[in-house]
Design a protein around this motif. Structure first.
Motif, short mmCIF file in Angstrom:
data_model
loop_
_atom_site.label_atom_id
_atom_site.label_comp_id
_atom_site.label_asym_id
_atom_site.label_seq_id
_atom_site.Cartn_x
_atom_site.Cartn_y
_atom_site.Cartn_z
N GLY A 92 -22.18 41.36 -31.44
CA GLY A 92 -21.92 42.76 -31.73
C GLY A 92 -21.33 42.96 -33.12
N PHE A 93 -20.40 42.07 -33.49
CA PHE A 93 -19.81 42.16 -34.83
C PHE A 93 -20.86 41.85 -35.90
CE2 PHE A 93 -15.87 40.43 -32.47
CZ PHE A 93 -15.61 41.68 -31.94
N ARG A 94 -21.70 40.87 -35.65
CA ARG A 94 -22.76 40.53 -36.61
C ARG A 94 -23.72 41.69 -36.83
NH1 ARG A 94 -23.08 35.52 -33.85
NH2 ARG A 94 -22.45 33.73 -35.12
N ALA A 95 -23.96 42.48 -35.79
CA ALA A 95 -24.91 43.58 -35.88
C ALA A 95 -24.42 44.71 -36.77
CB ALA A 95 -25.21 44.11 -34.47
N ALA A 96 -23.13 44.71 -37.10
CA ALA A 96 -22.56 45.76 -37.93
C ALA A 96 -23.02 45.62 -39.38
CB ALA A 96 -21.03 45.70 -37.85
N ALA A 97 -22.68 46.61 -40.18
CA ALA A 97 -23.10 46.62 -41.59
C ALA A 97 -22.19 45.79 -42.47
CB ALA A 97 -23.14 48.06 -42.10
N GLY A 98 -20.94 45.63 -42.08
CA GLY A 98 -20.00 44.89 -42.91
C GLY A 98 -18.69 44.69 -42.20
N THR A 99 -17.77 44.05 -42.90
CA THR A 99 -16.43 43.79 -42.36
C THR A 99 -15.42 43.93 -43.48
OG1 THR A 99 -17.30 42.20 -40.74
CG2 THR A 99 -14.93 42.14 -41.17
N VAL A 100 -14.30 44.57 -43.17
CA VAL A 100 -13.17 44.59 -44.10
C VAL A 100 -12.15 43.57 -43.60
CG1 VAL A 100 -11.35 45.97 -45.18
CG2 VAL A 100 -13.53 47.04 -44.55
N LEU A 101 -11.74 42.69 -44.49
CA LEU A 101 -10.68 41.73 -44.19
C LEU A 101 -9.37 42.25 -44.78
CD1 LEU A 101 -12.46 38.35 -45.04
CD2 LEU A 101 -12.41 39.58 -42.87
N PHE A 102 -8.33 42.24 -43.98
CA PHE A 102 -7.01 42.71 -44.42
C PHE A 102 -6.09 41.50 -44.61
CE2 PHE A 102 -9.02 46.17 -42.23
CZ PHE A 102 -8.67 47.29 -42.97
N TYR A 103 -5.57 41.39 -45.81
CA TYR A 103 -4.66 40.30 -46.17
C TYR A 103 -3.33 40.85 -46.65
CZ TYR A 103 -8.51 36.84 -46.27
OH TYR A 103 -9.55 36.02 -45.93
N GLU A 104 -2.31 40.00 -46.60
CA GLU A 104 -1.03 40.26 -47.25
C GLU A 104 -0.73 39.11 -48.20
OE1 GLU A 104 1.42 42.80 -47.21
OE2 GLU A 104 -0.30 43.90 -46.42
N ASP A 105 -0.29 39.45 -49.41
CA ASP A 105 0.01 38.45 -50.42
C ASP A 105 1.45 37.96 -50.22
OD1 ASP A 105 0.46 36.91 -52.67
OD2 ASP A 105 -0.65 38.24 -54.01
N ARG A 106 1.59 36.73 -49.73
CA ARG A 106 2.92 36.17 -49.46
C ARG A 106 3.75 36.01 -50.72
NH1 ARG A 106 -0.31 32.76 -46.11
NH2 ARG A 106 -0.23 31.17 -47.74
N ASN A 107 3.11 35.86 -51.87
CA ASN A 107 3.87 35.73 -53.12
C ASN A 107 4.65 37.00 -53.43
OD1 ASN A 107 3.05 33.12 -53.56
ND2 ASN A 107 1.56 33.61 -55.16
N VAL A 108 4.05 38.14 -53.12
CA VAL A 108 4.75 39.41 -53.33
C VAL A 108 5.96 39.50 -52.40
CG1 VAL A 108 4.57 41.92 -53.19
CG2 VAL A 108 2.66 40.58 -54.10
N THR A 109 5.76 39.16 -51.15
CA THR A 109 6.86 39.20 -50.17
C THR A 109 7.96 38.23 -50.55
OG1 THR A 109 5.30 39.80 -48.42
CG2 THR A 109 7.44 38.93 -47.73
N LYS A 110 7.58 37.03 -50.96
CA LYS A 110 8.57 36.03 -51.35
C LYS A 110 9.38 36.49 -52.55
CE LYS A 110 9.04 31.16 -52.70
NZ LYS A 110 8.32 29.90 -52.99
N SER A 111 8.72 37.11 -53.51
CA SER A 111 9.43 37.61 -54.70
C SER A 111 10.45 38.66 -54.33
CB SER A 111 8.41 38.18 -55.70
OG SER A 111 9.06 38.74 -56.81
N LEU A 112 10.09 39.57 -53.44
CA LEU A 112 11.02 40.60 -53.00
C LEU A 112 12.18 40.00 -52.22
CD1 LEU A 112 8.45 43.33 -51.96
CD2 LEU A 112 10.18 43.55 -53.75
#
Length: 205
Positions: A92-112
């Protein structure tokens, strides 16, 4: 904001659902999805304006590759067990048109964390909050274009292979995957808990 725009936004809030019957015939050009992702990144809030969220938008062969990775990893995890239910979902997922992947940049979190030690233990939690807002913003925006989507969490199962396949920086942590496409069948009925049991009103202006 015009009344027409307000109604459109309200309708998107009301009609956003987990749609699993997706197709690959988008009602808009792929560039419209890319523009939408850029807008979500620019205008979704984050704690301390950290802007730690990252999006990867997959179409075509790259979209298929993600779900091939998921199938390979899931089959290995299941072993000799029944895979039919998982196969149906993945197809079912393959049949879709696309996928958005959501990431978080750990370097930004570590810096804060290093800059603001008083809140150090909270920044990873706030990063998750930021990602959730980006997910909801993208999901709702897709609905305004009559595009269906659902949210998946095959991480950390697919993390390493997806990072290699899509040249993801080491500091990016995968949070969620959102297949999207044209709506081939609507979502099922949804039940709602009473609002008066979920919200407390303390004063009227």
């Amino acid at each position: 904001m015009s009344q027409e725009s307000l109604v459109t936004l309200q309708q998107a809030f009301d009609e956003r659902r987990s749609v699993y019957a997706l197709g690959n015939e988008l009602p808009v050009a792929p560039q419209a999805i890319i523009n939408m992702a850029e807008r979500v990144l620019l205008h979704t809030p984050s704690a301390f304006n950290s802007q730690s969220s990252r999006l990867v938008v997959l179409f075509g062969d790259e979209h298929q590759k993600l779900w091939d990775i998921a199938e390979e990893k899931l089959r290995a995890a299941v072993g000799d067990g029944d895979f039919s239910g998982s196969q149906q979902k993945l197809d079912g997922f393959r049949a879709a048109a696309g996928t958005v992947l959501f990431y978080e940049d750990r370097n930004v979190t570590k810096s804060l964390q290093e800059q603001l030690a008083l809140y150090a233990e909270r920044f990873p939690i706030w990063a998750e909050h930021a990602s959730a807002m980006h997910q909801y913003a993208m999901w709702t925006e897709l609905r305004t274009l009559d595009i269906g989507a659902n949210l998946q969490h095959y991480n950390p199962l697919v993390d390493e292979d997806a990072a290699a396949a899509f040249a993801i920086p080491d500091s990016w942590e995968l949070i969620a995957q959102m297949p999207f496409g044209n709506i081939k069948a609507p979502a099922g009925e949804k039940t709602y808990e009473p609002v008066n049991e979920r919200m407390k009103l303390l004063a009227l202006l």
